[in-house]
Structures are given as C-alpha cells and as structure tokens.
Design a protein around this motif. Structure first.
Motif, PDB file in Angstrom:
ATOM      1  N   ALA A  75       0.835  -1.207   0.000  1.00 12.94           N
ATOM      2  CA  ALA A  75       0.000   0.000   0.000  1.00 12.94           C
ATOM      3  C   ALA A  75       0.865   1.250   0.000  1.00 12.94           C
ATOM      4  O   ALA A  75       0.535   2.255  -0.650  1.00 12.94           O
ATOM      5  N   GLU A  76       1.977   1.208   0.723  1.00 10.55           N
ATOM      6  CA  GLU A  76       2.875   2.365   0.778  1.00 10.55           C
ATOM      7  C   GLU A  76       3.589   2.591  -0.550  1.00 10.55           C
ATOM      8  O   GLU A  76       3.876   3.728  -0.924  1.00 10.55           O
ATOM      9  N   LEU A  77       3.876   1.516  -1.266  1.00 14.45           N
ATOM     10  CA  LEU A  77       4.577   1.637  -2.544  1.00 14.45           C
ATOM     11  C   LEU A  77       3.638   1.995  -3.688  1.00 14.45           C
ATOM     12  O   LEU A  77       4.101   2.364  -4.777  1.00 14.45           O
ATOM     13  N   ALA A  78       2.342   1.898  -3.449  1.00 12.22           N
ATOM     14  CA  ALA A  78       1.367   2.120  -4.522  1.00 12.22           C
ATOM     15  C   ALA A  78       1.497   3.504  -5.140  1.00 12.22           C
ATOM     16  O   ALA A  78       1.330   3.671  -6.354  1.00 12.22           O
ATOM     17  N   GLY A  79       1.785   4.511  -4.315  1.00 11.77           N
ATOM     18  CA  GLY A  79       1.934   5.869  -4.837  1.00 11.77           C
ATOM     19  C   GLY A  79       3.114   5.986  -5.781  1.00 11.77           C
ATOM     20  O   GLY A  79       3.023   6.630  -6.841  1.00 11.77           O
ATOM     21  N   PHE A  80       4.236   5.358  -5.418  1.00 11.34           N
ATOM     22  CA  PHE A  80       5.409   5.366  -6.297  1.00 11.34           C
ATOM     23  C   PHE A  80       5.073   4.674  -7.619  1.00 11.34           C
ATOM     24  O   PHE A  80       5.420   5.159  -8.703  1.00 11.34           O
ATOM     25  N   ILE A  81       4.413   3.533  -7.523  1.00 12.67           N
ATOM     26  CA  ILE A  81       4.092   2.733  -8.705  1.00 12.67           C
ATOM     27  C   ILE A  81       3.158   3.495  -9.636  1.00 12.67           C
ATOM     28  O   ILE A  81       3.346   3.515 -10.855  1.00 12.67           O
ATOM     29  N   ALA A  82       2.149   4.152  -9.065  1.00 15.54           N
ATOM     30  CA  ALA A  82       1.186   4.900  -9.879  1.00 15.54           C
ATOM     31  C   ALA A  82       1.871   6.044 -10.624  1.00 15.54           C
ATOM     32  O   ALA A  82       1.596   6.284 -11.808  1.00 15.54           O
ATOM     33  N   ALA A  83       2.772   6.755  -9.946  1.00 18.19           N
ATOM     34  CA  ALA A  83       3.456   7.890 -10.566  1.00 18.19           C
ATOM     35  C   ALA A  83       4.373   7.450 -11.701  1.00 18.19           C
ATOM     36  O   ALA A  83       4.545   8.176 -12.688  1.00 18.19           O
ATOM     37  N   LEU A  84       4.952   6.258 -11.572  1.00 17.37           N
ATOM     38  CA  LEU A  84       5.866   5.757 -12.594  1.00 17.37           C
ATOM     39  C   LEU A  84       5.136   5.084 -13.751  1.00 17.37           C
ATOM     40  O   LEU A  84       5.663   5.005 -14.863  1.00 17.37           O
TER      41      LEU A  84
END
Length: 203
Positions: A75-84
């Motif tokens: 869940a914490e990495l989801a923001g990084f993944i979405a932006a990339l």
C-alpha cells in the motif's frame, strides 16, 4: 513500514480491526529490537498486551504477521508505482521517484526492518516470496517509465530496462542502509546519488 497505522484496503473493503494493527505494530517493534528470527509469537503478544489466543484470532503465526506487513508495504509503494506507471514527464517522474524513494528507504524503521526481512529471507524462501511481489511491481513500473522516457528521447535506450531498474533500487536502498550509520542526514551524498543516477540515463 513508514506508517504502520495505514489500513491497506480500498474504500469498498472492510477496515482492518484496530487490534490487528496493534499486533502488527508490536511485532515490528519486536523485530527491530530483537530481530525477526529471535522473536516469538509470545513476545509479540506480550508487546501488544494481548493473549496468545487473541493474537491467533488475527494471525496464524509470526509469518502471517510478516505477510500482513508486506501488504502494508504494498500500500505504501502504490503511490510510487502509480506515478511511474503513467508519467506525463518521464524525467520529472524519475527525479521525484529518486527523491521520494530515497527518503522512504532512509527512514530508520524502514531500513532496519528491511535488513531483518532480507536476512530472514535468505533462510526462508517463503518469506522472500512474500515481499518479492511488491518489489517486482515496483521494478516493472520503474522499467516502464524508463522505456517511456527512451521512446520520447528523454533517456538513453537500454537493452534491459528491468535490469537498470534493479540497479536504481539497489543504489537507493543501499544508500538507505548506509544512512543508519550516519548521525545526521547526509544531503550531499543524496544529491550526488541523484545526479549519478540521472546522468546515467542521458542519451
């Protein structure tokens, strides 16, 4: 991880029971204080102030707690993944990722827990697999951003963008581990690392 009070569920799912989150927070504290391998379910229950029966109502055992921590990490990495994954400006997306992820992995609790997980994963393939999915998703998103950048002319073209993405994560995570030995945040090193990684992408 960074914010273990987060509920790793969507708006349509049921929220996580507060007691379950308290057990996870207690488990993380135990892992950081004593190491994952040396921590038992009784230690976690005692730290959380619950009975063993209560703990087992929420988790089958210590590995179940770790699997839930992996869910929180996802869940914490989801923001990084979405932006990339859908970058309007690949270069800006990569720069923001480097800054954000470097800060994330440099948090002492994240860096220390990462060491514990990595150490235990070498002994237990099941634990390695629990966290491998999160890392694979992040690598795929980073590789995709690199490919978009290469097609637009912002970056050089690489034969294996996934391998380049792995190098990025290794460098940033290594910097995070190194920060554990530093009393004060080393902004100079962080800037140098960012410059090194960005320059390596130039055509």
């Amino acid at each position: 991880m960074k914010n273990r009070s987060v509920n790793p569920v969507s708006d349509t799912e049921q929220p996580i029971h507060p007691r379950k989150l308290e057990i996870v927070e207690a488990a993380v504290a135990c892992f950081l204080e004593n190491g994952y391998h040396q921590t038992g379910v009784r230690d976690i229950a005692a730290k959380a102030g619950v009975s063993l029966g209560n703990l087992y109502n929420h988790f089958k055992g210590k590995e179940g707690v770790l699997a839930f921590i992996a869910q929180i990490e996802g869940a914490e990495l989801a923001g990084f993944i979405a932006a990339l994954s859908d970058p309007a400006d690949p270069r800006a997306a990569i720069e923001q990722f480097i800054e954000g992820y470097a800060a994330y992995v440099s948090l002492p609790e994240n860096a220390l827990l990462g060491v514990e997980i990595l150490t235990e994963a070498t002994r237990n393939p099941a634990i390695a697999n629990v966290f491998a999915e999160n890392r694979d998703r992040l690598i795929d998103a980073l590789a995709h951003c690199l490919e978009v950048g290469a097609r637009s002319g912002a970056f050089a073209s690489f034969n294996d963008t996934r391998a380049v993405a792995c190098v990025f994560l290794d460098a940033l995570e290594g910097h995070g581990l190194r920060s554990l030995s530093l009393k004060n945040e080393d902004h100079t090193t962080s800037k140098a690392l960012k410059s090194f990684l960005i320059n390596g992408l130039r055509c």
